[in-house]
Design an enzyme around this catalytic site. Structure first.
Site, PDB file in Angstrom:
ATOM      1  CD  GLU A   7      -8.306  -4.258  -1.042  1.00 19.02           C
ATOM      2  OE1 GLU A   7      -8.907  -4.514   0.010  1.00 19.02           O
ATOM      3  OE2 GLU A   7      -7.207  -4.758  -1.335  1.00 19.02           O
ATOM      4  CG  ASP A  46      -1.662  -1.312   1.407  1.00 20.41           C
ATOM      5  OD1 ASP A  46      -2.028  -1.942   0.402  1.00 20.41           O
ATOM      6  OD2 ASP A  46      -1.840  -1.727   2.562  1.00 20.41           O
TER       7      ASP A  46
END
Length: 464
Positions: free
Chosen positions: A199, A17
């Site tokens: 997401e 991420d």
């Protein structure tokens, strides 16, 4: 010169991420960590140096952010850095309590930190992957991921989806989230179709249309990839059943697993060193490693008309991100910057600097032909205005005066940008359009100058 992916790869460490904040000509990269967020620094998006720990989880047994610091995203506004991050409560055995995982904010005056966590989270439900988006009118929206009855995937199977809420300010939400995307297809989940994911949102705006890029599939294998959806509005009026957003290509991925990368996704898009080219920063596994460690990668982002193209993962040497025509990011004085800018007279160019007024006016020429023909700007913190005016033949021809934000921080650096194409100049302050001026000069070429104020991160790029 060129580079090979991954650009950050440390054995024994997961770099999932990744997110990048650009400030005063440098890039700062942050990524998921169990109880701390590390920060790296770069000047070219390729060569990164670890600078330390930007954020620690709380040791307070009653705090919302005890473990599982996921997916940080950082913005800079008016002298403050805001880190939006996910965190969980800690179980008695030291593991993460996935039932109590929420988004919150931490702040700092320095991109390196230390960041201080807010005492309360922004959300009161299971939520991850916060992405703040600033619209053209200055309104901020928070796109983020939730898991509830509205986000179930095919056949009603549990899943996660992305929602959006208007931010009341940079440390609170309005509390009225609206659906953006949720799983609709079998390929948006794991291989046994027992869980589905949409997401990792990231939002761009182009020609009045909103583009939300997102990741789908299982992050731990080759089903994971990047997709996007579009809308005419950032936030519809239908609440959790809103259908304003439509998936591109009926939900087909634009970045997927290949021989160079397994499970590419959860990305951000950032301008390159020249201020013009776009790049995607994302994570992925090395196909031959067989370890749960994601590596940071960089790829080119391009618009094909109104469609998004992402450079596929590659084992080849890739061209280094383009540098500016004039790179004055780290020159210490205005006189040195101006001396070099005099050598760059173009019809089309992009100029960027970061201005600190320090209680005094800051000013310059967005386009200078001679003393009688120029487009000038003045940031006046005492009058709380930014003025843009054109002078042609010695006479003032146009005057755009815009109010600065009420709490304008005179000691902070503010992003100032100029895009010139022919005789038309677009001038931006903190990414908001301040003025669009047609200078009307018969001679299209001009130079840029900074006359007063303190600046950092100055670049000029010739445009075609």
């Amino acid at each position: 010169m060129g580079y090979k992916n991954p650009v950050i790869s440390i054995q024994g460490m997961d770099h999932g991420d990744p997110a990048v904040c650009k400030y005063n000509g440098k890039y700062y990269l942050y990524h998921t960590g169990p109880r701390e967020i590390r920060v790296y620094e770069s000047v070219n998006l390729i060569d990164w140096e670890l600078q330390g720990i930007a954020l620690h989880a709380s040791d307070d047994p009653d705090h919302w952010a005890q473990i599982g610091l996921w997916a940080p995203e950082i913005i800079h506004e008016n002298g403050t850095f805001y880190m939006y991050v996910t965190a969980a409560l800690m179980n008695s055995d030291g593991s993460e309590n996935d039932d109590v995982r929420r988004i919150g904010v931490a702040t700092s005056k320095n991109p390196l930190g230390p960041f201080t966590l807010a005492p309360q989270p922004l959300t009161d439900e299971w939520s991850i992957d916060a992405h703040p988006f600033k619209d053209e009118d200055g309104t901020y929206y928070m796109f983020y991921n939730v898991r509830n009855e509205y986000t179930r995937g095919p056949n009603g199977v549990i899943g996660t989806g992305n929602v959006v809420d208007r931010m009341a300010d940079l440390t609170s939400l309005s509390g009225n989230p609206t659906m953006v995307v949720k799983p609709e297809h079998l390929w948006e989940g794991n291989k046994d179709h027992s869980f589905f994911w949409n997401e990792g949102p990231f939002v761009l705006k182009r020609n009045g249309k909103y583009f939300q890029m997102y990741s789908a599939g299982f992050f731990g294998d080759d089903t994971y990839g990047v997709y996007y959806a579009t809308s005419d509005t950032p936030k519809g009026e239908g609440g959790m059943e809103d259908t304003s957003w439509s998936k591109w290509g009926d939900g087909e991925p634009i970045l997927r697993t290949n021989e160079a990368c397994l499970g590419p996704g959860h990305h951000v898009v950032v301008k390159g060193p020249d201020g013009v080219g776009d790049y995607i920063i994302y994570h992925g596994y090395e196909p031959g490693e067989n370890v749960r460690e994601r590596r940071v990668r960089v790829g080119r982002f391009r618009w094909n008309g109104d469609n998004i193209w992402l450079e596929p993962p590659s084992l080849d040497t890739l061209p280094t991100p383009t540098m500016p025509t004039f790179d004055g990011r780290f020159l210490p004085s205005i006189s040195q910057i101006n001396e070099q800018l005099l050598k760059h007279m173009y019809e089309n160019y992009f100029f960027e600097t970061n201005v600190r007024t320090g209680g005094k006016s800051a000013s310059g020429d967005a386009c200078y032909v001679d003393e009688a023909n120029a487009v000038r700007w003045i940031i006046d913190p005492k009058e709380k205005t930014v003025k843009i005016y054109a002078v042609k033949g010695g006479e003032e021809m146009a005057n755009n005066t815009v109010a600065l934000q009420a709490n304008f921080n005179e000691e902070a650096y503010h992003l100032f940008q100029v895009e010139k194409r022919g005789s038309v100049l677009k001038i931006f302050l903190n990414k908001l359009l301040v003025a669009e001026v047609d200078s009307g000069f018969s001679e299209g070429k001009g130079i840029v100058r900074v006359n007063e104020g303190k600046v950092a991160g100055t670049i000029l790029t010739k445009l075609p």
